[in-house]
Every structure is written in C-alpha cells, then in structure tokens.
Design a protein around this motif. Structure first.
Motif, PDB file in Angstrom:
ATOM      1  N   GLU A 100       1.035  -1.201   0.035  1.00 15.36           N
ATOM      2  CA  GLU A 100       0.150  -0.061   0.040  1.00 15.36           C
ATOM      3  C   GLU A 100       0.985   1.255   0.056  1.00 15.36           C
ATOM      4  O   GLU A 100       0.593   2.291  -0.704  1.00 15.36           O
ATOM      5  CB  GLU A 100      -0.876  -0.021   1.099  1.00 15.36           C
ATOM      6  CG  GLU A 100      -2.016  -1.073   1.019  1.00 15.36           C
ATOM      7  CD  GLU A 100      -2.889  -1.342   2.526  1.00 15.36           C
ATOM      8  OE1 GLU A 100      -2.468  -0.440   3.355  1.00 15.36           O
ATOM      9  OE2 GLU A 100      -3.306  -2.298   2.686  1.00 15.36           O
ATOM     10  N   LEU A 101       1.955   1.385   0.895  1.00 18.01           N
ATOM     11  CA  LEU A 101       2.916   2.312   0.784  1.00 18.01           C
ATOM     12  C   LEU A 101       3.520   2.539  -0.810  1.00 18.01           C
ATOM     13  O   LEU A 101       3.464   3.667  -1.034  1.00 18.01           O
ATOM     14  CB  LEU A 101       4.111   1.809   1.867  1.00 18.01           C
ATOM     15  CG  LEU A 101       5.048   3.180   2.005  1.00 18.01           C
ATOM     16  CD1 LEU A 101       4.656   4.346   2.350  1.00 18.01           C
ATOM     17  CD2 LEU A 101       6.065   2.573   2.979  1.00 18.01           C
ATOM     18  N   ALA A 102       4.058   1.710  -1.042  1.00 14.54           N
ATOM     19  CA  ALA A 102       4.508   1.692  -2.676  1.00 14.54           C
ATOM     20  C   ALA A 102       3.365   2.411  -3.604  1.00 14.54           C
ATOM     21  O   ALA A 102       3.936   3.124  -4.193  1.00 14.54           O
ATOM     22  CB  ALA A 102       4.900   0.218  -3.125  1.00 14.54           C
ATOM     23  N   ALA A 103       2.246   1.714  -3.583  1.00 12.74           N
ATOM     24  CA  ALA A 103       1.159   2.268  -4.512  1.00 12.74           C
ATOM     25  C   ALA A 103       0.840   3.942  -3.972  1.00 12.74           C
ATOM     26  O   ALA A 103       0.740   4.325  -5.020  1.00 12.74           O
ATOM     27  CB  ALA A 103       0.004   1.342  -4.230  1.00 12.74           C
ATOM     28  N   ASP A 104       0.984   4.023  -2.927  1.00 14.27           N
ATOM     29  CA  ASP A 104       0.554   5.458  -2.376  1.00 14.27           C
ATOM     30  C   ASP A 104       1.694   6.374  -2.980  1.00 14.27           C
ATOM     31  O   ASP A 104       1.391   7.515  -3.531  1.00 14.27           O
ATOM     32  CB  ASP A 104       0.413   5.785  -1.127  1.00 14.27           C
ATOM     33  CG  ASP A 104      -0.950   5.021  -0.664  1.00 14.27           C
ATOM     34  OD1 ASP A 104      -1.922   4.789  -1.580  1.00 14.27           O
ATOM     35  OD2 ASP A 104      -1.113   4.814   0.783  1.00 14.27           O
ATOM     36  N   LEU A 105       2.821   5.962  -2.721  1.00 15.60           N
ATOM     37  CA  LEU A 105       4.022   6.963  -3.188  1.00 15.60           C
ATOM     38  C   LEU A 105       4.067   6.881  -4.530  1.00 15.60           C
ATOM     39  O   LEU A 105       4.589   8.007  -5.226  1.00 15.60           O
ATOM     40  CB  LEU A 105       5.229   6.198  -2.623  1.00 15.60           C
ATOM     41  CG  LEU A 105       6.483   7.145  -2.451  1.00 15.60           C
ATOM     42  CD1 LEU A 105       6.216   8.539  -1.588  1.00 15.60           C
ATOM     43  CD2 LEU A 105       7.583   6.386  -1.757  1.00 15.60           C
ATOM     44  N   ALA A 106       3.913   5.821  -5.259  1.00 21.28           N
ATOM     45  CA  ALA A 106       4.030   5.727  -6.872  1.00 21.28           C
ATOM     46  C   ALA A 106       2.984   6.790  -7.339  1.00 21.28           C
ATOM     47  O   ALA A 106       3.067   7.366  -8.530  1.00 21.28           O
ATOM     48  CB  ALA A 106       3.826   4.511  -7.343  1.00 21.28           C
ATOM     49  N   ALA A 107       1.775   6.974  -6.766  1.00 22.07           N
ATOM     50  CA  ALA A 107       0.776   7.720  -7.444  1.00 22.07           C
ATOM     51  C   ALA A 107       0.869   9.226  -6.790  1.00 22.07           C
ATOM     52  O   ALA A 107       0.215   9.951  -7.438  1.00 22.07           O
ATOM     53  CB  ALA A 107      -0.634   7.148  -6.844  1.00 22.07           C
ATOM     54  N   SER A 108       1.905   9.339  -6.121  1.00 21.81           N
ATOM     55  CA  SER A 108       2.016  10.938  -5.743  1.00 21.81           C
ATOM     56  C   SER A 108       2.918  11.419  -6.683  1.00 21.81           C
ATOM     57  O   SER A 108       3.446  11.173  -7.400  1.00 21.81           O
ATOM     58  CB  SER A 108       2.465  10.986  -4.275  1.00 21.81           C
ATOM     59  OG  SER A 108       3.775  10.636  -4.263  1.00 21.81           O
ATOM     60  N   HIS A 109       3.151  12.850  -6.189  1.00 21.17           N
ATOM     61  CA  HIS A 109       4.060  13.936  -6.926  1.00 21.17           C
ATOM     62  C   HIS A 109       5.355  14.233  -6.200  1.00 21.17           C
ATOM     63  O   HIS A 109       5.924  15.118  -6.316  1.00 21.17           O
ATOM     64  CB  HIS A 109       3.336  14.842  -7.450  1.00 21.17           C
ATOM     65  CG  HIS A 109       2.186  14.719  -8.091  1.00 21.17           C
ATOM     66  ND1 HIS A 109       2.162  14.343  -9.561  1.00 21.17           N
ATOM     67  CD2 HIS A 109       0.796  14.764  -8.184  1.00 21.17           C
ATOM     68  CE1 HIS A 109       0.713  14.397 -10.182  1.00 21.17           C
ATOM     69  NE2 HIS A 109       0.161  14.524  -8.875  1.00 21.17           N
ATOM     70  N   PHE A 110       5.776  13.269  -5.243  1.00 23.19           N
ATOM     71  CA  PHE A 110       6.632  13.780  -4.159  1.00 23.19           C
ATOM     72  C   PHE A 110       7.872  13.917  -5.084  1.00 23.19           C
ATOM     73  O   PHE A 110       8.954  14.754  -4.603  1.00 23.19           O
ATOM     74  CB  PHE A 110       6.717  12.620  -3.184  1.00 23.19           C
ATOM     75  CG  PHE A 110       7.777  11.596  -3.362  1.00 23.19           C
ATOM     76  CD1 PHE A 110       8.883  11.456  -2.791  1.00 23.19           C
ATOM     77  CD2 PHE A 110       7.509  10.373  -4.079  1.00 23.19           C
ATOM     78  CE1 PHE A 110       9.827  10.467  -2.971  1.00 23.19           C
ATOM     79  CE2 PHE A 110       8.254   9.589  -4.398  1.00 23.19           C
ATOM     80  CZ  PHE A 110       9.789   9.513  -3.733  1.00 23.19           C
ATOM     81  N   ARG A 111       8.414  13.235  -5.876  1.00 22.33           N
ATOM     82  CA  ARG A 111       9.746  12.912  -6.798  1.00 22.33           C
ATOM     83  C   ARG A 111       9.627  14.415  -7.373  1.00 22.33           C
ATOM     84  O   ARG A 111      10.887  15.107  -7.447  1.00 22.33           O
ATOM     85  CB  ARG A 111       9.820  11.991  -7.535  1.00 22.33           C
ATOM     86  CG  ARG A 111      10.193  10.647  -6.557  1.00 22.33           C
ATOM     87  CD  ARG A 111      10.143   9.371  -7.658  1.00 22.33           C
ATOM     88  NE  ARG A 111      11.379   9.654  -8.441  1.00 22.33           N
ATOM     89  CZ  ARG A 111      11.594   9.818  -9.737  1.00 22.33           C
ATOM     90  NH1 ARG A 111      10.442   9.854 -10.787  1.00 22.33           N
ATOM     91  NH2 ARG A 111      12.757   9.869 -10.401  1.00 22.33           N
ATOM     92  N   ASP A 112       8.530  14.969  -7.811  1.00 22.81           N
ATOM     93  CA  ASP A 112       8.558  16.313  -8.610  1.00 22.81           C
ATOM     94  C   ASP A 112       8.994  17.356  -7.636  1.00 22.81           C
ATOM     95  O   ASP A 112       9.699  18.540  -7.934  1.00 22.81           O
ATOM     96  CB  ASP A 112       7.243  16.462  -9.428  1.00 22.81           C
ATOM     97  CG  ASP A 112       7.058  15.389 -10.530  1.00 22.81           C
ATOM     98  OD1 ASP A 112       8.120  15.140 -11.026  1.00 22.81           O
ATOM     99  OD2 ASP A 112       5.898  15.322 -10.934  1.00 22.81           O
ATOM    100  N   GLU A 113       8.492  17.244  -6.273  1.00 29.28           N
ATOM    101  CA  GLU A 113       8.487  18.421  -5.149  1.00 29.28           C
ATOM    102  C   GLU A 113      10.120  18.317  -4.828  1.00 29.28           C
ATOM    103  O   GLU A 113      10.576  19.060  -4.714  1.00 29.28           O
ATOM    104  CB  GLU A 113       7.488  18.067  -4.148  1.00 29.28           C
ATOM    105  CG  GLU A 113       6.066  18.078  -4.617  1.00 29.28           C
ATOM    106  CD  GLU A 113       5.426  17.784  -3.362  1.00 29.28           C
ATOM    107  OE1 GLU A 113       5.876  17.896  -2.272  1.00 29.28           O
ATOM    108  OE2 GLU A 113       4.116  17.765  -3.442  1.00 29.28           O
ATOM    109  N   VAL A 114      10.452  17.209  -4.838  1.00 38.25           N
ATOM    110  CA  VAL A 114      11.991  16.926  -4.321  1.00 38.25           C
ATOM    111  C   VAL A 114      12.860  17.492  -5.264  1.00 38.25           C
ATOM    112  O   VAL A 114      13.739  18.103  -4.914  1.00 38.25           O
ATOM    113  CB  VAL A 114      12.236  15.426  -4.038  1.00 38.25           C
ATOM    114  CG1 VAL A 114      13.761  15.219  -3.768  1.00 38.25           C
ATOM    115  CG2 VAL A 114      11.425  15.094  -2.851  1.00 38.25           C
TER     116      VAL A 114
END
Length: 341
Positions: free
Chosen positions: A312-326
């Motif tokens: 679930e954690l992997a799925a939530d992270l993959a669906a987020s934009h966190f890498r763009d923000e970083v």
C-alpha cells in the motif's frame, strides 16, 4: 494484465517467503481494485499459493533469488536475474510503477541504486521509517543507508522527507527537525549545526522547526526527523525494543492473577486498541528516497498483513508527485550552492 497501478514484487524475499509475500499481495489487491501485481519468483512455488487465479496477478518466473546472508557486493555480482533484481528492473523498464521486497536490506539498497540510479542533486539515498507518536506518525530518515552524513546531505534528507511526509501522511505542511543532543544552537557537531543554518536561511517554503532531542521523536514534536543513518538506526532499534518490552510487561501484569485477568477482560476494548497501535505491521515499509524510481523495503520478518501494508505504501508513493517536489527544491538549493556533491 489489467490496466492501472502495477507493483513489482520480489516474492522470494523475506523470512517466510514466498507464503507471506503471496498472501500479502492478495490482501493488497483485495483493498486496491485499481492495482495489479507482477510476482517475481519460482512459478512452481508461487502458483500453488494463490488462493484463486486473477487477471491482476502475473507470475514472472525466475529460479534465482538473493539470500539473506549475501553481501551487497555479492548481490551486485551474482544477483542479476534474481527475483529482487527483476522486480526493481520492472520499475526502470516502465513495466511497474514501484517495487516491493522483504529481502536482504543491503542487497536491495545496492541493486536499487545501480538499477534506478540517483536523482540529480542526491549524493546518497536515505532509508525512511514511519514512527508511531502521540500525535499519529512521523517520518525518520536516515535509518541505515548512510552511517555518516554531512551538512548538505542532511539538507537533502530534509527536503526528501518533507515531500515524502506530505505524500504518505497527508500533511500539507510537514514540520522538520534535526535530531541533536540538545535544542540549543551551540549543541551538536559541525555538520548538524551547518545543516541547521542552511535550513533556517534557505528561503525554501519549508516548515523548519530546528533541533529536537530523542524524546521528541515519540512525542511527535515534528513530522520529519532528520539524522544520519547510524544514529537513526540505533534510535529505531531502541524504540522497537522498548515497545516489545512494554508489550511483554503489560501482558505479564494482566495475566499474573485472577483479579488481573478479570481486569484485563473489563479493559479488553482498550487493550485491543493499544495492541493495534503498537502492531508493527501497521507501519511496515521503508522507502529508499532519492532514487529514480520507487523501491520499498518491507521488514523481513513481517506477516502477510504487514507485507500488504508495504505494498500500500509503494502504491501511494507511486501515485504521488513527491519526486517532482523533491526535484524542484533540490534545484533551488543547487542554485544557492547548497547541493550535495
């Protein structure tokens, strides 16, 4: 395979693999009808473990796997074609949005770095952990990927942890603190004090709190705790040990006599809630932040529920934009001359 979010799973990694990984994958799919999985491992072992056939589960056969005692250097030399290697390569190739493994931690970090590479501006990826607190959960990084970290790396950890906390914890403006031996500005070694000055004067849109101490972690003083991997790992293992000790002491106290047992029955609802809060399966999953893709490390000794939580954690992270923000914030600090080299 059905369209939607796809996870690549190292089905042969972990203390109780493949039974736990297959059962965990099925629990994950039951809760996420939009997702599908690619199970990497020995088909002759995996297929009989599936409770039913599904067009959302694909078995990708390999009879190679990374053992728990394999050194990272050995994994890089001999791990190509293994279930761990192939799952991570799925992310690089675009066959999956994220990978999950409960296997050898050192091997996973080494293979992930080799296959997925690092994001621009990241000198060393950091391993995260979710820490239960009085306010909910906090993110701690690094917890073992890097024994040491200089000031620039600590700043990078703060940027990555802040975006990660927003994506996973749903906090719009996560607060950040650097773990130190005191809250006073003169405390700590040079790297910590320098990172503190950078974050305080960076001009980035970050909610930087300042220094925190060890007892602030479980209090939930901040949402993101930044430290080097040596200190973070010691703190994590100490916290886990204290939680196990408290659980044993509570159990002993509630079963020590007839009156204690009666009291335990009367307090059953509260005790179940406490057990749920302390259950490590609910916060299972560490992420290697700073890579060119999502690679999640599940605890090797987890049960199927815990492995599902890592998925679930992997799925939530993959669906987020966190890498763009970083990436955006790393570029800003690079322009200010703060980037790690």
């Amino acid at each position: 395979m059905a369209k939607g979010l796809i996870l690549a799973i190292d089905a042969m990694g972990g203390d109780a693999a493949p039974e736990v990984t297959v059962a965990g994958a099925e629990l994950f799919l039951a809760a996420r009808p939009d997702a599908s999985v690619r199970l990497h491992g020995d088909e002759t072992q995996l297929k009989p473990l599936l409770s039913k056939s599904s067009d959302r589960i694909e078995i990708v056969h390999t009879d190679l796997y990374v053992t728990s005692d394999m050194k990272p250097s050995q994994a890089l030399r001999r791990g190509k074609g293994s279930s761990m290697w192939n799952a991570i390569h799925d992310v690089k190739d675009g066959a999956a949005h994220a990978s999950v493994s409960a296997g050898n931690t050192g091997a996973l970090m080494a293979i992930s770095m080799l296959v997925l590479r690092k994001m621009d501006g990241v000198h060393r990826p950091a391993m995260t952990a979710a820490w239960p607190t009085l306010r909910g959960r906090s993110v701690v990084l690094d917890v073992g990927a890097n024994l040491e970290a200089d000031a620039a790396q600590l700043v990078t950890f703060a940027i990555m942890g802040e975006a990660y906390a927003r994506a996973i914890l749903g906090i719009e403006k996560p607060t950040i603190g650097i773990l130190n031996i005191g809250s006073e500005e003169m405390k700590g070694h040079d790297e910590i004090r320098e990172a503190h000055e950078w974050l305080r004067n960076s001009g980035l849109d970050l909610a930087y709190h300042g220094f925190i101490e060890g007892d602030d972690i479980s209090s939930g003083t901040v949402d993101v705790i930044v430290t080097d991997g040596f200190t973070g790992n010691v703190a994590l293992k100490t916290g886990e040990g204290v939680a196990r000790m408290l659980g044993m002491r509570v159990r002993e106290a509630l079963t020590g006599g007839i009156l204690s047992k009666i009291g335990a029955l009367l307090a059953m609802a509260g005790l179940k809630h406490l057990r749920e809060q302390m259950n490590p399966s609910n916060v299972n999953g560490g992420v290697l932040l700073g890579l060119g893709g999502v690679s999640v490390k599940s605890h090797g000794g987890t049960d199927s529920r815990g492995f599902a939580r890592a998925c679930e954690l992997a799925a939530d992270l993959a669906a987020s934009h966190f890498r763009d923000e970083v990436a955006a914030n790393l570029e800003k600090i690079r322009q200010k001359g703060m980037a790690a080299e």
